[in-house]
Scaffold this motif. Structure first.
Motif, PDB file in Angstrom:
ATOM      1  N   ALA A 181       0.835  -1.207   0.000  1.00 53.85           N
ATOM      2  CA  ALA A 181       0.000   0.000   0.000  1.00 53.85           C
ATOM      3  C   ALA A 181       0.870   1.256   0.000  1.00 53.85           C
ATOM      4  N   GLU A 182       1.905   1.258   0.832  1.00 49.77           N
ATOM      5  CA  GLU A 182       2.792   2.422   0.880  1.00 49.77           C
ATOM      6  C   GLU A 182       3.463   2.651  -0.467  1.00 49.77           C
ATOM      7  N   SER A 183       3.906   1.573  -1.101  1.00 50.78           N
ATOM      8  CA  SER A 183       4.557   1.690  -2.401  1.00 50.78           C
ATOM      9  C   SER A 183       3.619   2.284  -3.447  1.00 50.78           C
ATOM     10  N   LEU A 184       2.364   1.838  -3.451  1.00 48.39           N
ATOM     11  CA  LEU A 184       1.391   2.360  -4.415  1.00 48.39           C
ATOM     12  C   LEU A 184       1.097   3.828  -4.151  1.00 48.39           C
ATOM     13  N   TYR A 185       0.933   4.197  -2.891  1.00 43.26           N
ATOM     14  CA  TYR A 185       0.647   5.601  -2.563  1.00 43.26           C
ATOM     15  C   TYR A 185       1.805   6.499  -2.990  1.00 43.26           C
ATOM     16  N   ARG A 186       3.022   6.071  -2.733  1.00 46.23           N
ATOM     17  CA  ARG A 186       4.164   6.913  -3.104  1.00 46.23           C
ATOM     18  C   ARG A 186       4.304   7.001  -4.629  1.00 46.23           C
ATOM     19  N   LYS A 187       3.937   5.950  -5.332  1.00 50.92           N
ATOM     20  CA  LYS A 187       4.053   5.948  -6.780  1.00 50.92           C
ATOM     21  C   LYS A 187       2.983   6.811  -7.443  1.00 50.92           C
ATOM     22  N   PHE A 188       1.739   6.722  -6.939  1.00 50.97           N
ATOM     23  CA  PHE A 188       0.621   7.349  -7.644  1.00 50.97           C
ATOM     24  C   PHE A 188       0.084   8.625  -6.994  1.00 50.97           C
ATOM     25  N   MET A 189       0.371   8.849  -5.706  1.00 54.99           N
ATOM     26  CA  MET A 189      -0.256   9.982  -5.033  1.00 54.99           C
ATOM     27  C   MET A 189       0.727  10.965  -4.401  1.00 54.99           C
ATOM     28  N   SER A 190       2.008  10.697  -4.480  1.00 55.59           N
ATOM     29  CA  SER A 190       2.972  11.555  -3.786  1.00 55.59           C
ATOM     30  C   SER A 190       3.035  12.972  -4.356  1.00 55.59           C
ATOM     31  N   SER A 191       2.521  13.179  -5.571  1.00 52.57           N
ATOM     32  CA  SER A 191       2.513  14.524  -6.155  1.00 52.57           C
ATOM     33  C   SER A 191       1.248  15.310  -5.820  1.00 52.57           C
ATOM     34  N   GLU A 193      -1.486  17.390  -3.573  1.00 53.17           N
ATOM     35  CA  GLU A 193      -1.363  18.401  -2.530  1.00 53.17           C
ATOM     36  C   GLU A 193      -1.560  17.807  -1.147  1.00 53.17           C
ATOM     37  N   PHE A 194      -0.670  18.168  -0.243  1.00 48.98           N
ATOM     38  CA  PHE A 194      -0.713  17.794   1.163  1.00 48.98           C
ATOM     39  C   PHE A 194      -0.500  16.296   1.395  1.00 48.98           C
ATOM     40  N   PHE A 195       0.114  15.624   0.411  1.00 49.50           N
ATOM     41  CA  PHE A 195       0.479  14.224   0.629  1.00 49.50           C
ATOM     42  C   PHE A 195       1.553  14.166   1.712  1.00 49.50           C
ATOM     43  N   PRO A 196       1.332  13.404   2.797  1.00 48.79           N
ATOM     44  CA  PRO A 196       2.286  13.381   3.918  1.00 48.79           C
ATOM     45  C   PRO A 196       3.498  12.515   3.619  1.00 48.79           C
ATOM     46  N   SER A 197       4.666  13.027   3.956  1.00 47.38           N
ATOM     47  CA  SER A 197       5.890  12.267   3.697  1.00 47.38           C
ATOM     48  C   SER A 197       5.975  11.015   4.562  1.00 47.38           C
ATOM     49  N   ASP A 198       5.261  10.994   5.687  1.00 44.21           N
ATOM     50  CA  ASP A 198       5.291   9.825   6.582  1.00 44.21           C
ATOM     51  C   ASP A 198       4.070   8.930   6.369  1.00 44.21           C
ATOM     52  N   ILE A 199       3.662   8.740   5.116  1.00 43.78           N
ATOM     53  CA  ILE A 199       2.485   7.930   4.810  1.00 43.78           C
ATOM     54  C   ILE A 199       2.621   6.521   5.397  1.00 43.78           C
ATOM     55  N   GLY A 200       3.849   6.007   5.459  1.00 44.66           N
ATOM     56  CA  GLY A 200       4.053   4.675   6.021  1.00 44.66           C
ATOM     57  C   GLY A 200       3.619   4.581   7.475  1.00 44.66           C
ATOM     58  N   LYS A 201       3.902   5.624   8.251  1.00 45.69           N
ATOM     59  CA  LYS A 201       3.492   5.628   9.660  1.00 45.69           C
ATOM     60  C   LYS A 201       1.971   5.678   9.796  1.00 45.69           C
ATOM     61  N   ILE A 202       1.320   6.388   8.883  1.00 45.47           N
ATOM     62  CA  ILE A 202      -0.138   6.440   8.914  1.00 45.47           C
ATOM     63  C   ILE A 202      -0.718   5.057   8.659  1.00 45.47           C
ATOM     64  N   LEU A 203      -0.201   4.387   7.633  1.00 46.01           N
ATOM     65  CA  LEU A 203      -0.717   3.069   7.269  1.00 46.01           C
ATOM     66  C   LEU A 203      -0.439   2.030   8.353  1.00 46.01           C
ATOM     67  N   ARG A 204       0.642   2.221   9.108  1.00 50.05           N
ATOM     68  CA  ARG A 204       0.997   1.259  10.165  1.00 50.05           C
ATOM     69  C   ARG A 204       0.355   1.582  11.510  1.00 50.05           C
TER      70      ARG A 204
END
Length: 379
Positions: A181-191, A193-204
């Motif tokens: 999930a983290e890999s997909l979010y960083r690939k498709f949604m990291s651009s 607005e307001f995408f958090p750099s610590d998305i992995g911590k949110i998912l965990r």
């Protein structure tokens, strides 16, 4: 101010916990015409910011009486501004002033003190969210403190009720591992607005119930993605705090009572009514909604129905909520009730560094059609 000396300081759990909870109970949230929301923090006044990377709560005392409170959190997010696309942002929430002490400058003093903490922590921008028709909040932040209208996302609310949705057999579903999930979010949604750099911590986080994908039956999920697919993640906000609706509009009360009556009289019709929002309830928050392909709209709708059915198994979960950009076409695929939703929330932003003033003006001129990532920790 002529009412004694105002003391603004950091929150002290031992001294302030009960007093902040009492203040929260006395302060309504939301416009009167749609009813007030009261928040039950379940004995933890900083529950709404505790899961953020950096956070702070500030209180105001007058004559030894706690009369105001404000909360703030800090994180690194994607913001499209030259020459870089990352910024450290501070989110302002939970501003409360005791009803008998309003219009004395306490609210503005709390915001200014929180901004000082942001600046000392290296924050580029401060932002806040409020109802579009909250005149008091607009006058404070925009007219007095120099915030600027930034985005107008829509808050979509779907009540959780019986019967459950029927899920089409045309689609396949998979719950992803956190790493995928983290890999997909960083690939498709990291651009976005307001995408958090610590998305992995949110998912965990233990409040994140998981990430699901949907795609057409007959296709497979793997390194080569299906022709159409959609993805959502789910956050259990009800484990953090509860809400209760007060002063509900007559139309809402009448519809609730009548729908409950119809459901009891003619259960064979599977009548969908409004749950009882007058008593404390929890909700699931859908975040990280993404889709690709010609069938992706239907897949998003089906995933939202799947989340509704998950929520229906939770005894105190009465709503499924999500928030999307105001001009995002995604909103028409997400099940929601207009009576309960807010079609135009208001985000306001303020630059805190003088040397980046030009970048700030470029930022606020970006079209509002850009997709927005809403962090579930800030709901």
């Amino acid at each position: 101010m002529g009412y004694g000396e105002l003391n603004i300081r950091s929150y002290n759990p031992q001294k302030d916990r009960a007093r902040v909870e009492d203040l929260e109970r006395r302060c309504e949230v939301g416009p009167a015409e749609r009813g007030f929301l009261f928040t039950d923090t379940l004995g933890d006044p900083i529950c709404r910011i505790r899961n953020s990377p950096i956070y702070n709560m500030i209180v105001a005392e007058l004559n030894n009486q706690l009369v105001g409170v404000i909360q703030g959190s800090i994180k690194l997010v994607t913001i499209h501004k030259p020459p870089k696309n990352l910024a450290r942002v501070g989110y302002i929430l939970g501003l409360r002033v005791a009803p008998l002490f309003r219009r004395r400058g306490i609210g503005s003093s709390l915001v200014v003190r929180l901004e000082e903490w942001f600046i000392a922590s290296g924050v580029d921008y401060a932002y806040m969210a409020t109802e579009k028709d909250n005149d008091a909040s607009f006058k404070l932040f925009v007219e007095k403190l120099g915030y600027v209208k930034f985005r107008t996302p829509a808050i979509l609310v779907n009540p959780v009720n019986c019967p459950m949705y029927r899920i089409s057999s045309k689609y396949e579903f998979e719950k992803l591992k956190v790493e995928e999930a983290e890999s997909l979010y960083r690939k498709f949604m990291s651009s976005m607005e307001f995408f958090p750099s610590d998305i992995g911590k949110i998912l965990r986080n233990k409040l994140s119930l998981g990430t699901w994908v949907a795609y057409p039956r007959g296709e497979s999920w793997g390194e080569i993605l299906p022709s159409s697919w959609a993805m959502v993640s789910v956050w259990n906000s009800g484990e953090v705090f509860k809400l209760r609706l007060g002063n509900a509009p007559t139309s809402c009360l009448m519809y609730t009572k009548s729908s409950q009556l119809m459901g009891n009289l003619v259960p064979c019709f599977k009548w969908r009514g409004i749950p009882d929002f007058m008593h404390p309830f929890g909700f699931y928050f859908i975040y990280g909604v993404y889709r690709e392909g010609p069938m992706s709209g239907k897949l998003v709708r089906t995933l939202c129905r799947l989340v509704h059915n998950m929520a229906a198994k939770c005894s105190d979960c009465k709503a499924v909520v999500t928030e999307v950009g105001g001009s995002d076409t995604l909103r028409r695929h997400i099940p929601h009730w207009r009576l309960l939703s807010c079609p135009e929330d208001l985000w306001c932003i303020k630059g805190l560094k003088n040397e980046e003033r030009e970048s700030f003006y470029e930022l606020i001129k970006i079209p509002t059609t850009r997709t927005l990532f809403v962090d579930p920790r800030e709901v």
